[in-house]
Scaffold this motif. Structure first.
Motif, PDB file in Angstrom:
ATOM      1  N   GLY A 272     -16.769   5.998   4.987  1.00  0.00           N
ATOM      2  CA  GLY A 272     -15.801   6.582   5.892  1.00  0.00           C
ATOM      3  C   GLY A 272     -14.503   5.821   5.899  1.00  0.00           C
ATOM      4  N   ARG A 273     -14.391   4.841   6.809  1.00  0.00           N
ATOM      5  CA  ARG A 273     -13.114   4.143   7.010  1.00  0.00           C
ATOM      6  C   ARG A 273     -12.554   3.517   5.745  1.00  0.00           C
ATOM      7  NH1 ARG A 273     -14.861   0.151  11.432  1.00  0.00           N
ATOM      8  NH2 ARG A 273     -16.897   0.632  10.506  1.00  0.00           N
ATOM      9  N   ALA A 274     -13.434   3.128   4.822  1.00  0.00           N
ATOM     10  CA  ALA A 274     -12.934   2.513   3.589  1.00  0.00           C
ATOM     11  C   ALA A 274     -12.055   3.469   2.797  1.00  0.00           C
ATOM     12  CB  ALA A 274     -14.102   2.043   2.724  1.00  0.00           C
ATOM     13  N   PHE A 275     -12.239   4.778   2.975  1.00  0.00           N
ATOM     14  CA  PHE A 275     -11.424   5.754   2.256  1.00  0.00           C
ATOM     15  C   PHE A 275     -10.053   5.949   2.903  1.00  0.00           C
ATOM     16  CE2 PHE A 275     -14.822   7.708  -0.413  1.00  0.00           C
ATOM     17  CZ  PHE A 275     -14.058   7.899  -1.560  1.00  0.00           C
ATOM     18  N   LEU A 276      -9.863   5.523   4.141  1.00  0.00           N
ATOM     19  CA  LEU A 276      -8.593   5.775   4.818  1.00  0.00           C
ATOM     20  C   LEU A 276      -7.450   5.035   4.138  1.00  0.00           C
ATOM     21  CD1 LEU A 276      -9.659   5.613   8.579  1.00  0.00           C
ATOM     22  CD2 LEU A 276      -9.505   7.612   7.082  1.00  0.00           C
ATOM     23  N   ALA A 277      -7.604   3.736   3.960  1.00  0.00           N
ATOM     24  CA  ALA A 277      -6.523   2.919   3.400  1.00  0.00           C
ATOM     25  C   ALA A 277      -6.652   2.742   1.893  1.00  0.00           C
ATOM     26  CB  ALA A 277      -6.512   1.547   4.070  1.00  0.00           C
ATOM     27  N   ASN A 278      -7.678   3.354   1.295  1.00  0.00           N
ATOM     28  CA  ASN A 278      -7.941   3.179  -0.135  1.00  0.00           C
ATOM     29  C   ASN A 278      -8.196   4.539  -0.778  1.00  0.00           C
ATOM     30  OD1 ASN A 278      -8.376   0.008  -0.228  1.00  0.00           O
ATOM     31  ND2 ASN A 278      -9.477   0.784   1.557  1.00  0.00           N
ATOM     32  N   PRO A 279      -7.149   5.306  -1.019  1.00  0.00           N
ATOM     33  CA  PRO A 279      -7.360   6.621  -1.635  1.00  0.00           C
ATOM     34  C   PRO A 279      -8.050   6.540  -2.988  1.00  0.00           C
ATOM     35  CG  PRO A 279      -5.030   6.023  -1.664  1.00  0.00           C
ATOM     36  CD  PRO A 279      -5.719   5.036  -0.775  1.00  0.00           C
ATOM     37  N   ASP A 280      -7.892   5.396  -3.659  1.00  0.00           N
ATOM     38  CA  ASP A 280      -8.542   5.156  -4.949  1.00  0.00           C
ATOM     39  C   ASP A 280      -9.806   4.313  -4.780  1.00  0.00           C
ATOM     40  OD1 ASP A 280      -7.107   2.925  -4.075  1.00  0.00           O
ATOM     41  OD2 ASP A 280      -6.583   2.277  -6.094  1.00  0.00           O
ATOM     42  N   LEU A 281     -10.557   4.565  -3.725  1.00  0.00           N
ATOM     43  CA  LEU A 281     -11.709   3.721  -3.402  1.00  0.00           C
ATOM     44  C   LEU A 281     -12.704   3.631  -4.559  1.00  0.00           C
ATOM     45  CD1 LEU A 281     -13.265   2.028  -1.305  1.00  0.00           C
ATOM     46  CD2 LEU A 281     -14.377   4.164  -0.571  1.00  0.00           C
TER      47      LEU A 281
ATOM     48  N   SER B  84      -7.837  -2.685   4.732  1.00  0.00           N
ATOM     49  CA  SER B  84      -8.205  -2.165   6.045  1.00  0.00           C
ATOM     50  C   SER B  84      -7.153  -1.189   6.535  1.00  0.00           C
ATOM     51  CB  SER B  84      -8.349  -3.309   7.052  1.00  0.00           C
ATOM     52  OG  SER B  84      -9.396  -4.181   6.665  1.00  0.00           O
ATOM     53  N   ALA B  85      -7.586  -0.157   7.224  1.00  0.00           N
ATOM     54  CA  ALA B  85      -6.669   0.842   7.760  1.00  0.00           C
ATOM     55  C   ALA B  85      -6.067   0.364   9.079  1.00  0.00           C
ATOM     56  CB  ALA B  85      -7.387   2.159   7.966  1.00  0.00           C
ATOM     57  N   ASP B  86      -4.894   0.876   9.395  1.00  0.00           N
ATOM     58  CA  ASP B  86      -4.225   0.588  10.653  1.00  0.00           C
ATOM     59  C   ASP B  86      -4.789   1.526  11.715  1.00  0.00           C
ATOM     60  OD1 ASP B  86      -2.540   0.192  12.787  1.00  0.00           O
ATOM     61  OD2 ASP B  86      -0.696   0.711  11.723  1.00  0.00           O
ATOM     62  N   GLU B  87      -5.607   0.989  12.611  1.00  0.00           N
ATOM     63  CA  GLU B  87      -6.269   1.819  13.614  1.00  0.00           C
ATOM     64  C   GLU B  87      -5.285   2.504  14.553  1.00  0.00           C
ATOM     65  OE1 GLU B  87      -9.498  -0.027  15.639  1.00  0.00           O
ATOM     66  OE2 GLU B  87     -10.318  -0.950  13.814  1.00  0.00           O
TER      67      GLU B  87
END
Length: 357
Positions: free
Chosen positions: A312-321, A333-336
């Motif tokens: 989940g959250r790992a895909f927010l700030a890493n479109p190329d996860l 890490s994403a900016d909450e």
């Protein structure tokens, strides 16, 4: 040994890897619940996932949980989603729509309607409304005669999803929303055929899934579950028996998958893995709690019998996860603060990894 980067056959779909983008609310739909061009860009950026599961999409007006969420119950909704699915497919991806009915986790200020639920028991906590967080209101208990119509709403949304170009749908049966409320022993106090015993409490989930399979086929239908999760004040008695009975009921429908959240101890989850004859997507939880699950957590579940692993959250700030996982690159890490604020910041502004010479 199975790897995250092995291919996998999911119904009609050939997945190039076993990494699934989990559904996450992004509340950036246009007025009226229409999908937008920004949403097309957002999902297309993440199309290297083996499978994308969209944010929760309401199947009718009363099913909307939060402001800013998209719908799939009008022709306009279908038209708005077509550029999204086309963009994902153009980038080589595959995408399921998550059909999410909020049930009691809603507010009249959001929908203009009193929320509906199995029983007149409010959710625990505050819910999102146009003016901010407000106490969860008292829902209206559905009449017995109304319940099949709410189950059919998932199926009708699924028909529209396929018309809009989605490869399939996932019913949101987790996290304290309507299906989860029917499974519950404290949100569901009914004394008719939808409440009380385990067999009765699984009935709504089974009817919603069966209606969806009749509409679009089992190979295009999945369901997400959170055994013992406790979201929005939901509790369940006989959790292991409850979910074993549900999976047994669904086993003959040839579903695309079951998507389990690691919301209960491994012993129960592994029993459910053994009980389910089809594809299992596992959504792991990092042992330290709030930290997003990483590759070690994913490999662990693949070793325990999961077929696919969702992030989940790992895909927010890493479109190329997928590339980051494959090559051991840093995972940002994403900016909450940008999660539910609308706009492109924290949505389209996260870059792919920049290699240096």
């Amino acid at each position: 040994m199975t790897s995250l980067f092995d291919s996998y056959r999911l119904g009609r779909l050939a997945l190039p890897n076993r990494v699934v983008m989990a559904p996450m609310s992004r509340v950036r739909a246009a007025v009226g619940g229409r999908a937008t061009s920004a949403m097309a860009t957002y999902y297309a950026q993440r199309a290297t996932a083996g499978l994308i599961v969209s944010e929760g999409v309401q199947p009718n007006t009363v099913g909307q949980s939060n402001p800013g969420t998209p719908g799939l119950y009008t022709d306009e909704h279908v038209d708005s989603w077509r550029p999204v699915t086309a963009a994902v497919h153009a980038n080589g991806g595959r995408i399921f729509a998550q059909i999410m009915h909020g049930g009691r986790v809603s507010h009249p200020d959001t929908t203009g309607l009193q929320p509906v639920a199995p029983s007149a028991v409010p959710a625990v906590g505050d819910v999102f409304a146009p003016t901010g967080l407000l106490p969860a209101p008292m829902p209206r208990a559905l009449d017995t005669a109304e319940i099949p119509g709410q189950a059919e709403a998932y199926a009708e949304a699924a028909r529209r999803a396929v018309d809009a170009g989605f490869d399939g749908v996932e019913l949101h049966g987790a996290n304290g929303y309507l299906i989860s409320q029917f499974l519950s022993s404290n949100a569901n106090l009914r004394t008719d055929r939808y409440g009380g015993s385990v067999r009765n409490r699984i009935r709504f989930a089974a009817e919603a899934v069966s209606a969806t399979v009749a509409a679009i086929g089992g190979a295009r239908t999945g369901i997400r579950l959170s055994p013992g999760g406790g979201f929005w004040g939901v509790t369940e008695t006989d959790t292991a028996e409850l979910y074993s009975a549900l999976l047994n009921e669904l086993a003959g429908l040839d579903l695309a998958y079951i998507h389990l959240e690691a919301t209960i101890d491994d012993e129960v989850l592994l029993d459910l893995r053994r009980a389910w004859p089809g594809t299992l997507i596992m959504n792991p939880v990092h042992p330290s709690g709030p930290k997003p699950a990483g590759p070690a957590d994913a490999e662990r579940w693949l070793g325990l019998g999961a077929d696919l692993v969702s992030f989940g959250r790992a895909f927010l700030a890493n479109p190329d996860l997928v590339e980051r996982l494959r090559n051991g690159l840093p995972i940002e890490s994403a900016d909450e603060d940008t999660y539910f604020q609308g706009g492109d910041r924290g949505y389209l502004t996260y870059p792919a990894y920049r290699y240096t010479a």
